[in-house]
Design an enzyme around this catalytic site. Structure first.
Site, PDB file in Angstrom:
ATOM      1  N   ASP A   6     -23.261  27.556  46.897  1.00 15.19           N
ATOM      2  CA  ASP A   6     -23.449  28.360  48.261  1.00 15.19           C
ATOM      3  C   ASP A   6     -21.978  28.545  48.725  1.00 15.19           C
ATOM      4  OD1 ASP A   6     -24.628  29.757  50.432  1.00 15.19           O
ATOM      5  OD2 ASP A   6     -24.646  27.993  51.443  1.00 15.19           O
ATOM      6  N   SER A   7     -21.827  29.433  49.695  1.00 16.62           N
ATOM      7  CA  SER A   7     -20.640  29.815  50.273  1.00 16.62           C
ATOM      8  C   SER A   7     -20.248  28.546  51.356  1.00 16.62           C
ATOM      9  CB  SER A   7     -20.972  31.103  51.186  1.00 16.62           C
ATOM     10  OG  SER A   7     -21.797  30.782  52.184  1.00 16.62           O
ATOM     11  N   TYR A  38     -20.156  34.734  52.975  1.00 17.60           N
ATOM     12  CA  TYR A  38     -20.230  35.660  51.811  1.00 17.60           C
ATOM     13  C   TYR A  38     -20.749  37.026  52.250  1.00 17.60           C
ATOM     14  CZ  TYR A  38     -18.645  32.479  48.017  1.00 17.60           C
ATOM     15  OH  TYR A  38     -18.193  31.591  47.161  1.00 17.60           O
ATOM     16  N   GLY A  39     -21.591  37.022  53.209  1.00 15.38           N
ATOM     17  CA  GLY A  39     -22.789  37.982  53.437  1.00 15.38           C
ATOM     18  C   GLY A  39     -21.962  39.264  54.145  1.00 15.38           C
ATOM     19  N   CYS A  69     -27.509  30.603  47.190  1.00 13.13           N
ATOM     20  CA  CYS A  69     -26.753  31.500  48.054  1.00 13.13           C
ATOM     21  C   CYS A  69     -27.618  33.140  47.961  1.00 13.13           C
ATOM     22  CB  CYS A  69     -25.502  31.625  48.177  1.00 13.13           C
ATOM     23  SG  CYS A  69     -24.724  33.010  49.062  1.00 13.13           S
ATOM     24  N   ASN A  70     -28.348  33.673  48.927  1.00 10.09           N
ATOM     25  CA  ASN A  70     -29.082  34.728  48.474  1.00 10.09           C
ATOM     26  C   ASN A  70     -27.991  35.895  48.478  1.00 10.09           C
ATOM     27  OD1 ASN A  70     -32.255  34.701  49.585  1.00 10.09           O
ATOM     28  ND2 ASN A  70     -31.012  33.067  50.357  1.00 10.09           N
ATOM     29  N   GLU A 148     -22.633  27.301  60.473  1.00 10.01           N
ATOM     30  CA  GLU A 148     -21.327  26.479  59.992  1.00 10.01           C
ATOM     31  C   GLU A 148     -20.505  25.907  61.074  1.00 10.01           C
ATOM     32  OE1 GLU A 148     -20.331  26.283  56.947  1.00 10.01           O
ATOM     33  OE2 GLU A 148     -21.819  27.286  55.857  1.00 10.01           O
ATOM     34  N   CYS A 180     -31.834  33.656  53.408  1.00 15.90           N
ATOM     35  CA  CYS A 180     -30.473  33.023  53.456  1.00 15.90           C
ATOM     36  C   CYS A 180     -30.912  31.436  53.563  1.00 15.90           C
ATOM     37  CB  CYS A 180     -29.697  33.476  54.616  1.00 15.90           C
ATOM     38  SG  CYS A 180     -28.022  32.559  54.939  1.00 15.90           S
ATOM     39  N   THR A 181     -30.017  30.800  52.869  1.00 15.38           N
ATOM     40  CA  THR A 181     -30.177  29.176  52.737  1.00 15.38           C
ATOM     41  C   THR A 181     -29.898  28.446  53.788  1.00 15.38           C
ATOM     42  OG1 THR A 181     -28.141  29.407  51.259  1.00 15.38           O
ATOM     43  CG2 THR A 181     -30.340  29.514  50.059  1.00 15.38           C
ATOM     44  N   HIS A 182     -29.064  29.329  54.655  1.00 11.50           N
ATOM     45  CA  HIS A 182     -28.530  28.638  56.112  1.00 11.50           C
ATOM     46  C   HIS A 182     -29.746  28.700  57.230  1.00 11.50           C
ATOM     47  CE1 HIS A 182     -24.364  29.183  54.516  1.00 11.50           C
ATOM     48  NE2 HIS A 182     -23.870  28.538  55.618  1.00 11.50           N
TER      49      HIS A 182
HETATM   50  N1  DGL Z   1     -26.384  30.695  52.342  1.00 11.11           N
HETATM   51  C1  DGL Z   1     -25.830  31.974  52.187  1.00 11.11           C
HETATM   52  C2  DGL Z   1     -27.062  32.636  51.972  1.00 11.11           C
HETATM   53  O1  DGL Z   1     -28.155  32.486  51.328  1.00 11.11           O
HETATM   54  C3  DGL Z   1     -25.048  32.557  53.221  1.00 11.11           C
HETATM   55  C4  DGL Z   1     -24.305  33.498  52.862  1.00 11.11           C
HETATM   56  C5  DGL Z   1     -23.056  34.005  53.816  1.00 11.11           C
HETATM   57  O2  DGL Z   1     -21.967  33.011  53.437  1.00 11.11           O
HETATM   58  O3  DGL Z   1     -23.010  34.866  54.585  1.00 11.11           O
HETATM   59  O4  DGL Z   1     -27.108  34.162  51.991  1.00 11.11           O
END
Ligand code: DGL
Length: 260
Positions: A6-7, A38-39, A69-70, A148, A180-182
């Site tokens: 993931d990011s 990443y988003g 990570c989506n 984060e 989003c996994t966050h």
């Molecule tokens: N957990 C990432 C996701 O599922 C976060 C992406 C990000 O870093 O913006 O999209």
């Protein structure tokens, strides 16, 4: 090993589900904290990071890649599959299946990063499975940095969530996909905003179950996965809140190893 990336720390919600469903296999995790989020990056940059992350995991001994990570899954899944001859799992398809199977009204809300929402992948996959579905997507670019930073109970976080979720409440969605996994880390706050009648879809357990079925059907692959040793959690940078959030997700202290 099962390789998960993931990011940042969000993908640990998926890693935890994998640990619970597949405790006999070793897992190697990479959180790209140095380049998160990443988003808000371009699809090209996200693709490049995702290929680098996958290569890192394979070098560490992964035989399966899980894109936890989506944002990465929405733009880089095919590219990763093209580059690496290993099974690749991602978090979007199981979330779409759960949302389509669970929604009664067909009014489905999706929250995600700009990259994920901008890719249109959720609308595309949901409509392919249910043509009459009404999908309402809301980019929530501030949520990943808030998580984060460990701002999980702050007034500001609640205000921002209220703002992001208001249109989805207005659209009366009966199902809300955490794209989003966050976001599972903010699940209770989100639940309070959308109300008990809205089902919240978080794909982590479904991804873990999909890997379990795959391995049960492919004993030769299962035999190549390492079973001894500790799970390893690598990050490209150590940030003040990361270790704390990792411990919160796993309910134990998780040593984060920094790599370049
Ligand atoms: N957990 C990432 C996701 O599922 C976060 C992406 C990000 O870093 O913006 O999209």
């Amino acid at each position: 090993m099962i390789g998960v990336f993931d990011s940042g720390v969000g993908g640990m919600t998926v890693a935890r589900a994998i640990e619970q469903v597949l405790p006999e296999y070793r897992l190697v995790y990479f959180g790209d904290l140095a380049r998160t989020p990443y988003g808000s990056k371009s699809p090209q940059a996200i693709c490049r990071y995702s290929l680098e992350n996958s290569e890192f995991l394979l070098k560490k001994g992964a035989r399966i890649i899980v894109i936890a990570c989506n944002s990465a899954a929405s733009v880089a899944t095919e590219e990763i599959r093209r580059h690496f001859p290993v099974p690749v799992f991602e978090v979007i398809t199981p979330a779409v299946d759960a949302a389509v199977n669970g929604s009664i009204s067909g009014r489905i809300g999706v929250i995600g990063t700009r990259a994920t929402v901008g890719s249109g992948i959720y609308e595309q996959l949901i409509r392919a499975r249910r043509g009459d579905a009404a999908v309402f997507s809301q980019p929530c670019p501030l949520l990943v940095p808030l998580v984060e930073e460990g701002w999980l109970q702050r007034r500001e976080t609640k205000m921002i969530l209220r703002r992001y979720l208001a249109p989805l409440r207005d659209h009366q969605v009966d199902t809300l996909v955490l794209g989003c996994t966050h976001y599972p880390i903010l699940k209770e706050l989100i639940r309070r905003r959308v109300g008990k009648k809205t089902a919240i879809v978080d794909s982590s357990a479904a991804v873990a179950r999909a890997i379990r079925s795959h391995l049960d059907a492919d004993p030769a692959l299962a035999a190549t996965l390492q079973r001894d040793g500790e799970n390893c959690y690598y990050v490209s940078d150590v940030t003040p809140a990361a270790s704390q959030i990792a411990s919160m997700i796993f309910g134990r202290s998780v040593p984060l190893q920094k790599v370049d």
